[in-house]
Design a protein around this motif. Structure first.
Motif, PDB file in Angstrom:
ATOM      1  N   GLN A 214      -5.257   6.944 -37.171  1.00 10.65           N
ATOM      2  CA  GLN A 214      -6.042   6.984 -35.884  1.00 10.65           C
ATOM      3  C   GLN A 214      -7.186   8.065 -35.999  1.00 10.65           C
ATOM      4  O   GLN A 214      -8.220   8.012 -35.330  1.00 10.65           O
ATOM      5  CB  GLN A 214      -4.944   7.487 -34.981  1.00 10.65           C
ATOM      6  CG  GLN A 214      -4.015   6.406 -34.348  1.00 10.65           C
ATOM      7  CD  GLN A 214      -3.084   6.909 -33.420  1.00 10.65           C
ATOM      8  OE1 GLN A 214      -2.691   7.952 -33.335  1.00 10.65           O
ATOM      9  NE2 GLN A 214      -2.420   5.904 -32.783  1.00 10.65           N
ATOM     10  N   LYS A 215      -6.989   9.100 -36.791  1.00  6.88           N
ATOM     11  CA  LYS A 215      -8.083  10.248 -37.084  1.00  6.88           C
ATOM     12  C   LYS A 215      -8.991   9.436 -37.703  1.00  6.88           C
ATOM     13  O   LYS A 215     -10.343   9.620 -37.444  1.00  6.88           O
ATOM     14  CB  LYS A 215      -7.154  11.261 -37.929  1.00  6.88           C
ATOM     15  CG  LYS A 215      -8.133  12.397 -38.317  1.00  6.88           C
ATOM     16  CD  LYS A 215      -7.707  13.083 -39.243  1.00  6.88           C
ATOM     17  CE  LYS A 215      -8.749  14.268 -39.754  1.00  6.88           C
ATOM     18  NZ  LYS A 215      -8.337  15.278 -40.923  1.00  6.88           N
TER      19      LYS A 215
ATOM     20  N   ALA B  45     -14.492   7.408 -37.277  1.00  4.49           N
ATOM     21  CA  ALA B  45     -15.529   6.197 -37.947  1.00  4.49           C
ATOM     22  C   ALA B  45     -16.321   5.548 -36.449  1.00  4.49           C
ATOM     23  O   ALA B  45     -17.424   5.544 -36.542  1.00  4.49           O
ATOM     24  CB  ALA B  45     -14.605   5.002 -38.284  1.00  4.49           C
ATOM     25  N   ILE B  46     -15.520   5.758 -35.158  1.00  2.00           N
ATOM     26  CA  ILE B  46     -16.064   5.322 -33.963  1.00  2.00           C
ATOM     27  C   ILE B  46     -17.114   6.549 -33.848  1.00  2.00           C
ATOM     28  O   ILE B  46     -18.534   6.362 -33.145  1.00  2.00           O
ATOM     29  CB  ILE B  46     -15.215   5.660 -32.919  1.00  2.00           C
ATOM     30  CG1 ILE B  46     -14.270   4.214 -32.845  1.00  2.00           C
ATOM     31  CG2 ILE B  46     -15.808   5.898 -31.366  1.00  2.00           C
ATOM     32  CD1 ILE B  46     -13.177   4.262 -31.772  1.00  2.00           C
ATOM     33  N   GLY B  47     -16.940   7.849 -34.057  1.00  2.00           N
ATOM     34  CA  GLY B  47     -17.982   8.894 -33.655  1.00  2.00           C
ATOM     35  C   GLY B  47     -19.447   8.670 -34.746  1.00  2.00           C
ATOM     36  O   GLY B  47     -20.416   8.937 -34.247  1.00  2.00           O
TER      37      GLY B  47
ATOM     38  N   LEU C  13     -24.819   6.618 -35.722  1.00  2.00           N
ATOM     39  CA  LEU C  13     -25.628   5.692 -36.207  1.00  2.00           C
ATOM     40  C   LEU C  13     -26.461   4.769 -35.562  1.00  2.00           C
ATOM     41  O   LEU C  13     -27.505   4.296 -35.718  1.00  2.00           O
ATOM     42  CB  LEU C  13     -24.850   4.819 -37.365  1.00  2.00           C
ATOM     43  CG  LEU C  13     -25.607   3.865 -38.326  1.00  2.00           C
ATOM     44  CD1 LEU C  13     -26.424   4.438 -39.144  1.00  2.00           C
ATOM     45  CD2 LEU C  13     -24.570   3.008 -39.117  1.00  2.00           C
ATOM     46  N   PHE C  14     -25.753   4.114 -34.475  1.00  2.00           N
ATOM     47  CA  PHE C  14     -26.340   3.458 -33.588  1.00  2.00           C
ATOM     48  C   PHE C  14     -27.473   4.097 -32.879  1.00  2.00           C
ATOM     49  O   PHE C  14     -28.635   3.546 -32.663  1.00  2.00           O
ATOM     50  CB  PHE C  14     -25.498   2.649 -32.366  1.00  2.00           C
ATOM     51  CG  PHE C  14     -24.878   1.548 -32.963  1.00  2.00           C
ATOM     52  CD1 PHE C  14     -25.556   0.292 -32.548  1.00  2.00           C
ATOM     53  CD2 PHE C  14     -23.824   1.388 -33.305  1.00  2.00           C
ATOM     54  CE1 PHE C  14     -24.860  -0.932 -32.974  1.00  2.00           C
ATOM     55  CE2 PHE C  14     -23.093   0.129 -33.839  1.00  2.00           C
ATOM     56  CZ  PHE C  14     -23.725  -0.808 -33.663  1.00  2.00           C
ATOM     57  N   SER C  15     -27.277   5.338 -32.342  1.00  2.00           N
ATOM     58  CA  SER C  15     -28.079   6.148 -31.516  1.00  2.00           C
ATOM     59  C   SER C  15     -29.410   6.308 -32.410  1.00  2.00           C
ATOM     60  O   SER C  15     -30.478   6.201 -32.080  1.00  2.00           O
ATOM     61  CB  SER C  15     -27.591   7.205 -31.012  1.00  2.00           C
ATOM     62  OG  SER C  15     -26.772   6.970 -29.788  1.00  2.00           O
TER      63      SER C  15
ATOM     64  N   PHE D  70     -21.866   4.893 -25.891  1.00  2.00           N
ATOM     65  CA  PHE D  70     -20.362   4.651 -25.628  1.00  2.00           C
ATOM     66  C   PHE D  70     -19.316   5.216 -26.580  1.00  2.00           C
ATOM     67  O   PHE D  70     -18.451   6.007 -26.363  1.00  2.00           O
ATOM     68  CB  PHE D  70     -20.317   3.110 -25.432  1.00  2.00           C
ATOM     69  CG  PHE D  70     -18.826   2.920 -25.095  1.00  2.00           C
ATOM     70  CD1 PHE D  70     -18.160   3.148 -23.692  1.00  2.00           C
ATOM     71  CD2 PHE D  70     -17.906   2.080 -25.754  1.00  2.00           C
ATOM     72  CE1 PHE D  70     -16.790   2.939 -23.495  1.00  2.00           C
ATOM     73  CE2 PHE D  70     -16.563   1.773 -25.718  1.00  2.00           C
ATOM     74  CZ  PHE D  70     -16.123   2.186 -24.419  1.00  2.00           C
ATOM     75  N   PHE D  71     -19.741   5.117 -27.844  1.00  2.00           N
ATOM     76  CA  PHE D  71     -18.749   5.393 -29.053  1.00  2.00           C
ATOM     77  C   PHE D  71     -18.998   6.852 -28.998  1.00  2.00           C
ATOM     78  O   PHE D  71     -17.968   7.563 -29.264  1.00  2.00           O
ATOM     79  CB  PHE D  71     -19.451   4.865 -30.486  1.00  2.00           C
ATOM     80  CG  PHE D  71     -18.974   3.330 -30.667  1.00  2.00           C
ATOM     81  CD1 PHE D  71     -18.180   2.737 -29.636  1.00  2.00           C
ATOM     82  CD2 PHE D  71     -19.655   2.661 -31.798  1.00  2.00           C
ATOM     83  CE1 PHE D  71     -17.918   1.437 -30.019  1.00  2.00           C
ATOM     84  CE2 PHE D  71     -19.388   1.471 -31.531  1.00  2.00           C
ATOM     85  CZ  PHE D  71     -18.416   0.609 -31.005  1.00  2.00           C
TER      86      PHE D  71
END
Length: 83
Positions: free
Chosen positions: A5-6, A11-13, A18-20, A48-49
């Motif tokens: 989970q950590k 990875a979400i952060g 990366l997207f932004s 969102f991420f």
């Protein structure tokens, strides 16, 4: 399970960042327009991420900023769809 989970949250952060950053870079280099579907969707995903990550980290300024950015991007996206 906790370690997974950590790493997933991290990875979400990173994916949000990366997207932004990719959206901003591509727009700054005139590869995509700030009103293009690609730019706007990359911003929506990135925000969102980053919101998910910031809420988890209790980084209030970050999630508020990204929420406002997401709202602005959503309005621009609706305008593109309606045009």
């Amino acid at each position: 399970m906790l370690a997974l989970q950590k790493y997933l949250r991290e990875a979400i952060g990173w994916a949000g960042a990366l997207f932004s950053l990719s959206a901003f870079s591509l727009n700054s280099l005139n590869v995509i327009s700030s009103q293009s579907m690609e730019y706007l969707l990359m911003n929506v995903i990135g925000c969102f991420f980053l919101i998910l990550y910031a809420v988890h980290k209790k980084a209030h300024a970050s999630w508020v900023l990204n929420s406002i950015w997401l709202l602005i991007t959503a309005v621009a996206l609706v305008k593109v769809f309606l045009a």
